[in-house]
Design an enzyme around this catalytic site. Structure first.
Site, PDB file in Angstrom:
ATOM      1  N   GLU A 161       0.829  -1.203   0.000  1.00 51.67           N
ATOM      2  CA  GLU A 161       0.000   0.000   0.000  1.00 51.67           C
ATOM      3  C   GLU A 161       0.866   1.258   0.000  1.00 51.67           C
ATOM      4  O   GLU A 161       0.551   2.245  -0.675  1.00 51.67           O
ATOM      5  CB  GLU A 161      -0.936   0.002   1.213  1.00 51.67           C
ATOM      6  CG  GLU A 161      -2.051  -1.018   1.133  1.00 51.67           C
ATOM      7  CD  GLU A 161      -2.949  -0.805  -0.073  1.00 51.67           C
ATOM      8  OE1 GLU A 161      -3.237   0.366  -0.407  1.00 51.67           O
ATOM      9  OE2 GLU A 161      -3.359  -1.800  -0.694  1.00 51.67           O
ATOM     10  N   CYS A 168     -24.332   3.858 -13.258  1.00 52.60           N
ATOM     11  CA  CYS A 168     -23.497   5.046 -13.457  1.00 52.60           C
ATOM     12  C   CYS A 168     -24.315   6.190 -14.045  1.00 52.60           C
ATOM     13  O   CYS A 168     -24.803   6.111 -15.179  1.00 52.60           O
ATOM     14  CB  CYS A 168     -22.313   4.721 -14.369  1.00 52.60           C
ATOM     15  SG  CYS A 168     -21.172   6.115 -14.572  1.00 52.60           S
TER      16      CYS A 168
END
Length: 316
Positions: free
Chosen positions: A36, A198
């Protein structure tokens, strides 16, 4: 509410997701945390091909990382950029042998912000929380036609949408969708698993709107001091490139110095132009001098590597 969407995302991920990435196939918290940190501001390909495995081989545990000198850590990080990441990683390793699972406790550690804390919680501890890296932000903005949303608003949406049953695969899928389909330019809306929900699919590149940024240019005069074929470098103490070794920046080059040429390097927030001079000393000052083979073992920045190459080329 999003049961069908979650299933569609899961199906897409199993078919098209990057399932073989090493940090997605480990239970080791440190390895997930390392990935990360490395993936902040850096492409997956770069991290995977050059840095992730060698770093783990050199520092196999968080404890071994904390016990190592910072110079060694910076050397392994060399070329990856954003060296504060490496310093914070090392600092965290000196503070704890194991990372906490609680998000608020994670955020208290050096260099761990809200997204990294959520990512560690989701991927290392299987907590049902969302993540919020750049690709995911873009997806959320397009899903809800958001042009300039606040982080607070995006986190609210992220928590509402997250698949609490399969949060690991969901979050990994969202990053992959952003990286391969919901692209900043020329998004592939027709094959996107989120197309049915969307709202921004008719004009996706409108969301979000980024301000055009003018990148300023900075100039420096760099002086290479040479004594008996050794070059003088100092370890930086300022905030910028702290801990790395580099050549001396001077306002006015020594009158006996020779102009070698110019090197440039683009950083995220500015472009650096270095006018490079060399000065051959007859007696050493109280400085650190290194042969070129010794310099290769030091942690130096990309721009200083370019300066060494310029000197080598001219000095032959």
């Amino acid at each position: 509410m999003y049961r069908q969407t979650h299933q569609t995302i899961q199906d897409w991920y199993q078919k098209y997701g990057r399932l073989d990435l090493p940090w997605r196939n480990t239970d080791e918290t440190y390895y997930i945390y390392l990935s990360e940190v490395m993936l902040q501001q850096t492409q997956v390909k770069t991290v995977l091909e050059k840095y992730y495995i060698p770093f783990i081989e050199r520092f196999p545990t968080l404890k071994s990382l904390g016990e190592a000198p910072l110079d060694d850590v910076l050397k392994m990080w060399e070329g990856l950029g954003y060296y504060n990441r490496a310093k914070n990683l090392h600092k965290t390793a000196t503070l704890v042998d194991e990372l906490p699972s609680d998000i608020e406790e994670l955020i208290k550690l050096p260099g761990i912000g809200q997204n990294t804390a959520h990512a560690v919680a989701a991927f290392a501890f299987n907590q049902p929380v969302p993540i919020m890296e750049a690709n995911v932000k873009r997806i959320l903005c397009r899903l809800h036609q958001l042009i300039t949303p606040t982080d607070k608003k995006l986190w609210e949406i992220a928590y509402d949408l997250v698949d609490k049953v399969n949060s690991f695969d969901y979050n990994q899928a969202m990053m992959d969708i952003g990286a391969t389909i919901c692209l900043p330019r020329n998004p592939k809306c027709k094959i996107c698993p989120l197309v049915d929900i969307c709202k921004g699919k008719e004009a996706p590149t409108k969301y979000p709107t980024k301000k055009k940024r003018v990148v300023p240019t900075r100039e420096q005069n760099i002086l290479i001091r040479v004594y008996e074929d050794k070059l003088s470098l100092t370890q930086r103490e300022g905030k910028f490139l702290h801990g790395l070794w580099g050549f001396e920046s001077v306002e006015i080059p020594n009158c006996a110095s020779e102009y070698l040429g110019e090197v440039t390097h683009a950083y995220t927030h500015f472009k650096l132009i270095c006018k490079v001079y060399v000065y051959y000393e007859h007696s050493p000052e109280q400085r650190d001098y290194f042969t070129q083979s010794e310099i290769k073992k030091l942690a130096i920045s990309k721009v200083d590597e370019k300066i060494v190459k310029l000197f080598t080329k001219i000095d032959i």
